[in-house]
Design an enzyme around this catalytic site. Structure first.
Site, PDB file in Angstrom:
ATOM      1  N   LYS A  98       0.624  -1.296   0.016  1.00 61.00           N
ATOM      2  CA  LYS A  98       0.200   0.015  -0.056  1.00 61.00           C
ATOM      3  C   LYS A  98       0.867   1.256  -0.163  1.00 61.00           C
ATOM      4  O   LYS A  98       1.006   1.994  -0.595  1.00 61.00           O
ATOM      5  CB  LYS A  98      -0.826  -0.151   1.231  1.00 61.00           C
ATOM      6  CG  LYS A  98      -1.585   1.322   1.395  1.00 61.00           C
ATOM      7  CD  LYS A  98      -2.634   1.207   2.768  1.00 61.00           C
ATOM      8  CE  LYS A  98      -1.734   1.338   4.229  1.00 61.00           C
ATOM      9  NZ  LYS A  98      -1.253   2.744   4.420  1.00 61.00           N
ATOM     10  N   ASN A  99       1.822   1.145   0.988  1.00 64.14           N
ATOM     11  CA  ASN A  99       2.495   2.424   0.861  1.00 64.14           C
ATOM     12  C   ASN A  99       3.547   2.507  -0.046  1.00 64.14           C
ATOM     13  O   ASN A  99       4.353   3.704   0.003  1.00 64.14           O
ATOM     14  CB  ASN A  99       3.294   2.423   2.334  1.00 64.14           C
ATOM     15  CG  ASN A  99       2.326   2.951   3.661  1.00 64.14           C
ATOM     16  OD1 ASN A  99       1.274   3.064   3.339  1.00 64.14           O
ATOM     17  ND2 ASN A  99       2.542   2.338   4.730  1.00 64.14           N
ATOM     18  N   ARG A 153      -4.910  10.400   4.512  1.00 59.42           N
ATOM     19  CA  ARG A 153      -3.747  11.461   4.898  1.00 59.42           C
ATOM     20  C   ARG A 153      -2.825  11.498   3.465  1.00 59.42           C
ATOM     21  O   ARG A 153      -2.142  12.165   3.244  1.00 59.42           O
ATOM     22  CB  ARG A 153      -2.944  11.395   5.943  1.00 59.42           C
ATOM     23  CG  ARG A 153      -3.706  11.372   7.361  1.00 59.42           C
ATOM     24  CD  ARG A 153      -2.701  10.898   8.376  1.00 59.42           C
ATOM     25  NE  ARG A 153      -1.408  11.527   8.025  1.00 59.42           N
ATOM     26  CZ  ARG A 153      -1.111  12.830   7.875  1.00 59.42           C
ATOM     27  NH1 ARG A 153      -2.060  13.634   8.159  1.00 59.42           N
ATOM     28  NH2 ARG A 153       0.428  13.107   7.505  1.00 59.42           N
ATOM     29  N   CYS A 166      -5.351  12.305  12.613  1.00 58.77           N
ATOM     30  CA  CYS A 166      -5.989  10.811  12.494  1.00 58.77           C
ATOM     31  C   CYS A 166      -5.807  10.251  13.964  1.00 58.77           C
ATOM     32  O   CYS A 166      -5.155  10.824  14.789  1.00 58.77           O
ATOM     33  CB  CYS A 166      -5.424  10.127  11.577  1.00 58.77           C
ATOM     34  SG  CYS A 166      -3.806   9.156  11.738  1.00 58.77           S
ATOM     35  N   ARG A 200      -0.108  14.283  13.121  1.00 59.95           N
ATOM     36  CA  ARG A 200       0.479  14.095  11.760  1.00 59.95           C
ATOM     37  C   ARG A 200       0.530  15.288  11.042  1.00 59.95           C
ATOM     38  O   ARG A 200      -0.015  15.192   9.864  1.00 59.95           O
ATOM     39  CB  ARG A 200      -0.269  13.098  11.271  1.00 59.95           C
ATOM     40  CG  ARG A 200      -0.253  11.693  12.126  1.00 59.95           C
ATOM     41  CD  ARG A 200      -0.880  10.550  11.343  1.00 59.95           C
ATOM     42  NE  ARG A 200       0.184  10.056  10.317  1.00 59.95           N
ATOM     43  CZ  ARG A 200      -0.403   9.051   9.537  1.00 59.95           C
ATOM     44  NH1 ARG A 200      -1.631   8.550  10.023  1.00 59.95           N
ATOM     45  NH2 ARG A 200       0.246   8.768   8.458  1.00 59.95           N
ATOM     46  N   ASP A 232       4.511   0.399  12.185  1.00 59.75           N
ATOM     47  CA  ASP A 232       3.222   0.007  11.447  1.00 59.75           C
ATOM     48  C   ASP A 232       3.007  -1.544  11.974  1.00 59.75           C
ATOM     49  O   ASP A 232       1.979  -2.413  11.691  1.00 59.75           O
ATOM     50  CB  ASP A 232       3.262  -0.251  10.209  1.00 59.75           C
ATOM     51  CG  ASP A 232       3.060   1.397   9.518  1.00 59.75           C
ATOM     52  OD1 ASP A 232       3.394   1.507   8.370  1.00 59.75           O
ATOM     53  OD2 ASP A 232       2.622   2.164  10.414  1.00 59.75           O
ATOM     54  N   VAL A 255       7.490   6.907  17.002  1.00 61.56           N
ATOM     55  CA  VAL A 255       7.445   7.621  15.883  1.00 61.56           C
ATOM     56  C   VAL A 255       5.897   8.220  16.012  1.00 61.56           C
ATOM     57  O   VAL A 255       6.036   9.568  15.702  1.00 61.56           O
ATOM     58  CB  VAL A 255       7.140   6.503  14.604  1.00 61.56           C
ATOM     59  CG1 VAL A 255       6.675   7.465  13.449  1.00 61.56           C
ATOM     60  CG2 VAL A 255       8.476   5.810  14.519  1.00 61.56           C
ATOM     61  N   ARG A 287      -8.739  -0.768   4.485  1.00 66.47           N
ATOM     62  CA  ARG A 287      -7.703   0.062   4.034  1.00 66.47           C
ATOM     63  C   ARG A 287      -6.371  -0.643   3.599  1.00 66.47           C
ATOM     64  O   ARG A 287      -5.802  -0.055   2.774  1.00 66.47           O
ATOM     65  CB  ARG A 287      -7.413   1.310   5.100  1.00 66.47           C
ATOM     66  CG  ARG A 287      -8.714   2.075   5.665  1.00 66.47           C
ATOM     67  CD  ARG A 287      -8.581   3.328   6.235  1.00 66.47           C
ATOM     68  NE  ARG A 287      -7.491   4.161   5.458  1.00 66.47           N
ATOM     69  CZ  ARG A 287      -7.062   5.331   5.970  1.00 66.47           C
ATOM     70  NH1 ARG A 287      -7.546   5.725   7.252  1.00 66.47           N
ATOM     71  NH2 ARG A 287      -5.765   5.935   5.332  1.00 66.47           N
TER      72      ARG A 287
HETATM   73  C1  EPZ Z   1       4.053   7.001   6.463  1.00 64.89           C
HETATM   74  O1  EPZ Z   1       3.304   8.076   7.056  1.00 64.89           O
HETATM   75  C2  EPZ Z   1       3.168   5.765   6.389  1.00 64.89           C
HETATM   76  N1  EPZ Z   1       2.073   5.882   5.239  1.00 64.89           N
HETATM   77  C3  EPZ Z   1       2.557   5.241   7.689  1.00 64.89           C
HETATM   78  O2  EPZ Z   1       1.811   3.989   7.437  1.00 64.89           O
HETATM   79  C4  EPZ Z   1       3.792   5.080   8.659  1.00 64.89           C
HETATM   80  O3  EPZ Z   1       3.276   4.698   9.948  1.00 64.89           O
HETATM   81  C5  EPZ Z   1       4.502   6.213   8.718  1.00 64.89           C
HETATM   82  O4  EPZ Z   1       5.108   6.696   7.347  1.00 64.89           O
HETATM   83  C6  EPZ Z   1       6.187   5.810   9.670  1.00 64.89           C
HETATM   84  O5  EPZ Z   1       6.719   4.925   9.049  1.00 64.89           O
HETATM   85  C7  EPZ Z   1       2.427   6.083   4.163  1.00 64.89           C
HETATM   86  O6  EPZ Z   1       3.567   5.732   3.743  1.00 64.89           O
HETATM   87  C8  EPZ Z   1       1.107   6.363   3.215  1.00 64.89           C
HETATM   88  P1  EPZ Z   1       6.031  10.252   8.537  1.00 64.89           P
HETATM   89  P2  EPZ Z   1       3.770   9.561   7.034  1.00 64.89           P
HETATM   90  O7  EPZ Z   1       5.882  11.645   7.897  1.00 64.89           O
HETATM   91  O8  EPZ Z   1       4.700   9.806   5.971  1.00 64.89           O
HETATM   92  C9  EPZ Z   1       6.091  13.460  11.751  1.00 64.89           C
HETATM   93  C10 EPZ Z   1       0.209   2.692   7.723  1.00 64.89           C
HETATM   94  O9  EPZ Z   1      -0.605   1.964   8.880  1.00 64.89           O
HETATM   95  N2  EPZ Z   1       5.962  14.677  10.923  1.00 64.89           N
HETATM   96  O10 EPZ Z   1       7.210   9.537   8.451  1.00 64.89           O
HETATM   97  O11 EPZ Z   1       2.677  10.191   7.202  1.00 64.89           O
HETATM   98  C11 EPZ Z   1       4.787  12.528  12.306  1.00 64.89           C
HETATM   99  O12 EPZ Z   1       3.865  13.365  12.874  1.00 64.89           O
HETATM  100  C12 EPZ Z   1       0.267   4.144   7.929  1.00 64.89           C
HETATM  101  O13 EPZ Z   1       0.162   2.273   6.657  1.00 64.89           O
HETATM  102  C13 EPZ Z   1       5.779  15.881  11.244  1.00 64.89           C
HETATM  103  O14 EPZ Z   1       6.050  16.424  12.328  1.00 64.89           O
HETATM  104  O15 EPZ Z   1       4.800   9.413   8.677  1.00 64.89           O
HETATM  105  C14 EPZ Z   1       5.356  11.409  12.700  1.00 64.89           C
HETATM  106  O16 EPZ Z   1       5.410  11.739  14.203  1.00 64.89           O
HETATM  107  C15 EPZ Z   1       0.324   4.946   9.178  1.00 64.89           C
HETATM  108  N3  EPZ Z   1       5.963  16.894  10.226  1.00 64.89           N
HETATM  109  C16 EPZ Z   1       6.720  11.246  12.183  1.00 64.89           C
HETATM  110  O17 EPZ Z   1       7.103  12.664  11.862  1.00 64.89           O
HETATM  111  C17 EPZ Z   1       5.771  16.543   8.842  1.00 64.89           C
HETATM  112  O18 EPZ Z   1       5.637  17.316   8.083  1.00 64.89           O
HETATM  113  C18 EPZ Z   1       6.829  10.283  11.149  1.00 64.89           C
HETATM  114  O19 EPZ Z   1       5.827  10.717  10.239  1.00 64.89           O
HETATM  115  C19 EPZ Z   1       5.612  15.113   8.780  1.00 64.89           C
HETATM  116  C20 EPZ Z   1       5.843  14.102   9.644  1.00 64.89           C
END
Ligand code: EPZ
Length: 416
Positions: A22-23, A91, A115, A120, A303, A325, A395
């Site tokens: 998916k990702n 998202r 969410c 996020r 995840d 995370v 999802r």
């Molecule tokens: C990706 O989400 C994945 N989704 C998530 O999978 C996964 O849990 C996550 O990466 C971490 O591995 C997709 O790839 C579609 P991040 P993402 O930006 O990119 C903070 C699932 O279950 N952050 O790496 O949204 C954020 O709040 C989903 O398949 C900021 O502060 O995660 C988090 O604490 C859930 N500002 C940390 O960074 C930003 O601009 C990592 O988030 C961006 C992120």
């Protein structure tokens, strides 16, 4: 709303084919916005989130046909706006922002909003686009970004962000000059995306490391490419084998993406043997407790945190599961406790004392991976578990009840 009904205690045995990730598929599909032509992508999973991103791309004027093999043509983009009603359900819709600004010079994308697992924010996506010369304003809950042509820049991500790295990597492919991403995320899905973009004529080096350089080009061309297998689905099935004392072969997965989970499951006493694109997982007589700390790749994936917690709930001894995370990714704990698990939360850690048995109960899914962990708990529990709000699981897992039933689980979907 559909429910899943699980009668626990069945040992899982047999083979299961792992679907496309998916990702990985989500950014690969939005990368098509960068190209005025028809690309073909293979191994696209059949998931709710994929349906959502396709609906969003169609609303922008992208044409597409097919399912697991998808032909997608962004020659005629008619809109540059991703509306709130689409973005709020997923998202990852934010992944149209970078490609639209790069290809069309503008984008209006609803802020995703928080969410269940956390606030996020997307501030790092926005900051990077501004550093590349985009004029970005936040108005009425939307990100509005404009740039006649983005300029290469040196970007440092305060936090290693997966979709942030993906968004800016895509945006940089058509920028003037070279962009360097520092503290970039290293997930396999980013490597897959970089391979697809380079197949389109982009010049990306270093994907998979924490420094990625992207040399901007004038235009990109269509590509035929394949999405990698889903390491989170694979990890979920490995854990299911461990929790049911089973013997399961995963087919069509990539063991190299699962180093951390495989090491942890071996520590817990499971036998896990990787042979090419197959992994054989056998449960142990008694599972041993393990401590887990989630980290950006190649660390243990957040995840899989809820799923490994379900396994430790039945392990012999005390396990400490620390989530680094996301700030609110323990919603599954209270539901597991209702099934007889002994778990207490202390700050960012869950203290899990293994119990001999879990008991089936009515439970509620709160987010995608929490729902997966409750299905796992139900598979191992004595009695019947009824999981509601099953749309969460749809999802990110393709036909999970069919795959589990084929392995011997007593699980059925009850239309709600
Ligand atoms: C990706 O989400 C994945 N989704 C998530 O999978 C996964 O849990 C996550 O990466 C971490 O591995 C997709 O790839 C579609 P991040 P993402 O930006 O990119 C903070 C699932 O279950 N952050 O790496 O949204 C954020 O709040 C989903 O398949 C900021 O502060 O995660 C988090 O604490 C859930 N500002 C940390 O960074 C930003 O601009 C990592 O988030 C961006 C992120």
């Amino acid at each position: 709303m559909d429910k899943m009904v699980i009668n626990g205690g069945k040992r899982l045995e047999g083979e299961v084919r792992i679907s496309g990730a998916k990702n990985a598929a989500l950014p690969v599909l939005t990368s098509a916005l960068l190209v005025g032509g028809c690309s073909t992508f293979h191994n696209i999973p059949d998931l709710l989130d994929i349906k959502t991103i396709k609906k969003l791309l169609r609303s922008l004027g992208v044409r597409m046909e097919g399912g697991e093999t998808l032909r997608i043509d962004a020659s005629g983009i008619t809109h540059c706006e991703a509306s709130y009603d689409l973005v709020r359900t997923m998202r990852a819709s934010i992944l149209v922002l970078g490609p639209l600004v790069a290809r069309m010079g503008e984008a209006r994308v609803s802020l995703p909003g928080g969410c269940a697992i956390g606030a996020r924010p997307v501030n790092l996506h926005i900051k990077a686009l501004q550093e590349m010369g985009a004029e970005v304003t936040l108005k009425e809950g939307y990100v509005e970004a404009k740039a006649s042509r983005l300029k290469g820049a040196e970007i440092y991500f305060d936090i290693s962000t997966v979709t942030g790295t993906e968004n800016i990597m895509m945006a940089a492919t058509l920028a003037e000059g070279t962009t360097t991403l520092k503290n970039a995320a290293r997930e396999p899905e980013i490597v897959n995306l970089a391979e697809v973009l380079n197949g389109m004529g982009a010049r990306i080096h270093g994907a998979g490391n924490d420094v990625i350089t992207i040399e901007g080009v004038e235009r990109l061309h269509p590509v035929e490419a394949t999405v990698i297998p889903d390491r989170i689905e694979a990890g979920t099935f490995l854990i299911a084998a461990g929790m049911t004392g089973g013997d399961v072969r995963l087919i069509g997965c990539d063991p190299l993406h699962l180093d951390a989970p495989i090491a942890k499951l071996r520590d817990a006493g499971m036998r896990v043997d990787a042979e090419g694109k197959t992994i054989r997982a056998r449960g142990a007589e008694t599972l041993r407790s393990v401590d887990v700390k989630t980290l950006p790749y190649p660390g243990f994936a957040t995840d899989l945190q809820a799923q490994i917690m379900a396994l430790t709930a039945l392990a012999d001894g005390l396990s400490v599961i620390t989530e680094t995370v996301f700030e609110n990714r323990f919603m599954h704990v209270s539901e597991m406790v209702r099934m007889g698990a002994d778990i207490t939360i202390q700050g960012t850690s869950a203290i899990v004392r293994g119990v001999p048995k879990l008991r089936g109960a009515p439970v509620m899914a709160t987010d995608l991976r929490a729902s997966a962990s409750l299905i796992l708990a139900g598979l191992a529990a004595e009695g019947t578990t009824v999981l509601s709000r099953v749309y969460h699981i749809d999802r990110g897992y393709q036909e999970i009840e069919k795959k589990l039933s084929a392995l011997g689980a007593d699980i059925r979907r009850v239309p709600g």
